[in-house]
Design a protein around this motif. Structure first.
Motif, PDB file in Angstrom:
ATOM      1  N   ARG A 112       0.850  -1.210   0.000  1.00  0.00           N
ATOM      2  CA  ARG A 112       0.000   0.000   0.000  1.00  0.00           C
ATOM      3  C   ARG A 112       0.878   1.249   0.000  1.00  0.00           C
ATOM      4  O   ARG A 112       0.594   2.233  -0.679  1.00  0.00           O
ATOM      5  N   ASN A 116      -5.678  -1.243  -5.324  1.00  0.00           N
ATOM      6  CA  ASN A 116      -6.513  -1.251  -4.119  1.00  0.00           C
ATOM      7  C   ASN A 116      -7.463  -2.439  -4.111  1.00  0.00           C
ATOM      8  O   ASN A 116      -7.659  -3.100  -3.094  1.00  0.00           O
ATOM      9  N   GLN A 163     -10.069   6.039  -5.426  1.00  0.00           N
ATOM     10  CA  GLN A 163      -9.349   6.021  -4.161  1.00  0.00           C
ATOM     11  C   GLN A 163      -7.846   6.055  -4.416  1.00  0.00           C
ATOM     12  O   GLN A 163      -7.198   5.029  -4.560  1.00  0.00           O
ATOM     13  N   THR A 184      -4.787   7.286   1.087  1.00  0.00           N
ATOM     14  CA  THR A 184      -5.203   6.384   2.176  1.00  0.00           C
ATOM     15  C   THR A 184      -6.463   6.933   2.840  1.00  0.00           C
ATOM     16  O   THR A 184      -6.380   7.656   3.823  1.00  0.00           O
ATOM     17  N   GLN A 238     -12.248   2.829   4.844  1.00  0.00           N
ATOM     18  CA  GLN A 238     -12.874   1.680   4.168  1.00  0.00           C
ATOM     19  C   GLN A 238     -14.374   1.911   4.046  1.00  0.00           C
ATOM     20  O   GLN A 238     -14.998   2.434   4.946  1.00  0.00           O
ATOM     21  N   TYR A 278      -5.811   1.124   5.865  1.00  0.00           N
ATOM     22  CA  TYR A 278      -7.120   1.678   5.496  1.00  0.00           C
ATOM     23  C   TYR A 278      -7.920   1.862   6.783  1.00  0.00           C
ATOM     24  O   TYR A 278      -8.316   0.883   7.407  1.00  0.00           O
TER      25      TYR A 278
END
Length: 638
Positions: free
Chosen positions: A314, A342, A377, A380, A383, A420
């Protein structure tokens, strides 16, 4: 043409990268392919073997690729039917760095590199594929520079944006290369190369490059005794050097090395040998650059075993986004790339949870909603997800729901550890409200859509922006059908959503000053998400629903499509799509700078020109507002 060659060509045509070649080209290649029968546990090549003149494709069976690290054999990869391996002779000159051993009785096709090379030089997609395969299979755990990730169980190829991303991916290379003159002796150059751990020395005249001597030259010309050690560099150098401009991309550098069959490129001020040397790019630099390309990241995600593994990928995605922005790649394309990665990260988190919990007791679909559902997205952010499982009998329902709630909790916990954050509003599959059966979800959507005011405390418009991460596509389609069946002539819903879209506070005051936060930790900053991006996102969603536009969730693409289906207002939609891109870029730059979601812009750090660009991007929003009021004749919720 003989039938064996025809059979081989037919086989290859089914697999990448050969599917990029014509049958005629494949037939030509197939006539020079050797067929190898490899018995169980038989080694095809091993670490430190001299490179072969071919690379290999598994026709049947399984071949294990392994390395020895800390006196222990470690499995790197398993190659199945159609997989390519043994690409080192294509891209490197040193010996094999891994061992290829048949796990079971296998048939292997050996493709001579000399035969295949011309097809690669003429086809960038074939080249890209080979490079990704090579880069993905060269991570030797003993190699500290490339110690990312664990073991790989399958070969995956990320087909969509590869060539594009490689054309903007920049390279880190040696900006202080070793240089010598024609009269420098080989002994002096070798000493310098050893001291600085360099693989080359550039031969210059009046600061301009006229030749290059590499490790390969030292091995083939000096170590073999063809030239004495006191020879001067002009006798053994390769000349002229292949030169490139300073900001050469990864793909361009790879193509040039292949084309000229060299291992080093000389970087000069204007890309010719008539200007000053700025650096040297080696093959090793290309391999290091590969470690953060999307194909490799996706492959590493698939072999990740822990949240920590996912977190490091990430973080590398953030670097990739940063480089793309620096290279001025359109945000719309960077969005596609980032959302693919992602998506793979979220999918892997679900898979790891299933590995712990055991197989799901019913079919299901895990959907990303909100920004990831719209493929927007980049940073960061938190969710947003929902989980739908198929209808089961009443006596099974409780156990099935319990399983999926556990799956939701475990997955969201893994994603939180991977960077996330949890959704502050609880819009996640770990929440029992958003983890339920298809019938329950159908009722939920019908209730939201047919009596929106009564459920407004629950209805979040992000539930209309979703994308399947893992599971049954048919379940996602079923929800899509519910939405579009309930949308027809649904003035009440459009009234509600239209007012939602207009409720966001204006970005500018009456005196055309920025509306900034008046208190709290973001005092005096501008909320670009709520005041500028959300009105565009809500407007694009509203119109795309009213025009029955299925399968398009990205705000940018929704506006582009609306311009086609509603040509009378195309100018408004096109201007909104441009504004969305400009605003997204501002937000992304802010987020990258402060390692945040980029929601709050520090206006003090913007130049006067940047503030003007930002204000100009707000202009299409007024026309969009007027269009919403006009089209939906808003009343009840106004």
């Amino acid at each position: 043409m003989n039938t064996i060659a025809e059979h081989i060509a037919d086989f290859l045509k089914k697999y990448p990268p050969f599917d990029n070649l014509t049958f005629q080209e494949l037939s030509e290649i197939a006539t020079s392919i050797r067929v190898i029968n490899l018995e169980k546990h038989k080694i095809l090549f091993q670490i430190n073997d001299v490179l072969h003149d071919s690379f290999y494709v598994v026709a049947s069976g399984v071949v294990n690729l392994s390395v020895i690290a800390d006196a222990e054999e470690t499995l790197l990869n398993k190659c199945y039917e159609g997989d390519i391996f043994g690409l080192r002779p294509f891209f490197a000159k040193n010996n094999y760095q891994m061992t290829a051993k048949a796990r079971e009785e296998s048939i292997i096709y050996a493709i001579p590199i000399a035969t295949f090379r011309p097809f690669v030089a003429n086809n960038s997609e074939v080249l890209d594929f080979l490079l990704h395969s090579f880069a993905s299979n060269t991570s030797n755990p003993a190699d500290k520079e490339n110690s990312s990730g664990k073991l790989l169980s399958d070969n995956v190829y990320f087909a969509d944006q590869q060539s594009e991303i490689q054309y903007f991916q920049s390279l880190s290379y040696n900006v202080a290369p070793l240089t010598g003159t024609e009269n420098t002796t080989v002994q002096e150059a070798a000493q310098q190369m050893t001291n600085s751990l360099s693989t080359s020395v550039l031969v210059c005249q009046n600061s301009l490059p006229i030749g290059i001597v590499t490790n390969t030259d030292m091995c083939s010309k000096i170590a073999t005794g063809r030239f004495p050690i006191n020879t001067t560099l002009d006798k053994i150098m390769s000349s002229p050097v292949v030169t490139v401009v300073e900001n050469v991309s990864l793909a361009e550098a790879q193509l040039l090395m292949l084309k000229y069959n060299v291992t080093h490129l000389c970087v000069t001020q204007d890309g010719t040998d008539k200007s000053v040397v700025k650096g040297v790019i080696s093959e090793h630099d290309l391999i290091v650059a590969q470690a953060s390309n999307p194909g490799v990241l996706i492959k590493e995600i698939k072999r990740s075993q822990t949240p920590k593994d996912l977190k490091s990928i990430r973080e590398r995605l953030t670097e990739l986004v940063q480089k793309a922005i620096q290279k001025n790649i359109p945000i719309s394309r960077v969005n596609i790339l980032a959302s693919e990665i992602n998506l793979a990260l979220i999918k892997r988190a679900v898979e790891l949870s299933i590995l712990d919990l055991g197989s799901p007791p019913a079919r299901y679909a895990w959907l990303s909603i909100g920004s990831q559902g719209r493929r927007e997205q980049l940073l960061t952010t938190d969710q947003d997800s929902m989980l739908i499982f198929e209808d089961v009998t009443a006596e099974k329902y409780r156990d099935v729901k319990d399983y999926f709630l556990k799956l939701g909790k475990r997955t969201t916990a893994i994603l939180e550890k991977a960077g996330y954050e949890y959704c502050p509003f609880g819009h996640m599959a770990s929440n029992m409200l958003w983890c339920k059966s298809l019938t329950d979800w159908t009722n939920q959507y019908q209730s939201w859509m047919n009596t929106p005011g009564e459920n407004s405390n629950q209805l979040s418009s992000i539930f209309f922006d979703f994308e399947i991460v893992i599971g049954e596509k048919k379940i996602e389609e079923a929800i899509e059908n519910v939405i579009f069946n309930n949308i027809k002539n649904n003035t009440l819903l459009f009234d509600f959503l239209g007012n939602e879209a207009l409720r966001k506070n204006s970005p500018l005051t009456f005196f055309k000053k920025f509306h900034v936060e008046e208190k709290g930790p973001n005092k005096d900053k501008f909320d670009i998400k709520t005041r500028a991006l959300m009105p565009l996102i809500d407007g694009a969603r509203l119109f795309s629903l009213s025009h029955n536009m299925r399968g398009i969730t990205s705000t940018y693409l929704r506006f582009k499509q609306l311009a086609i289906v509603d040509p009378r207002n195309s100018e408004i939609y096109i201007n909104c799509s441009k504004a969305f891109i400009i605003l997204s870029k501002f937000r992304t730059l802010e987020g990258l700078k402060n390692d945040s979601s980029g929601q709050y812009i520090n206006l003090m750090e913007l130049s006067k020109a940047e503030k003007e660009v930002l204000k100009n991007a707000f202009e299409p929003m007024e026309a969009l507002e007027d269009l919403i009021k006009d089209k939906f004749q808003l009343t009840q919720f106004s």
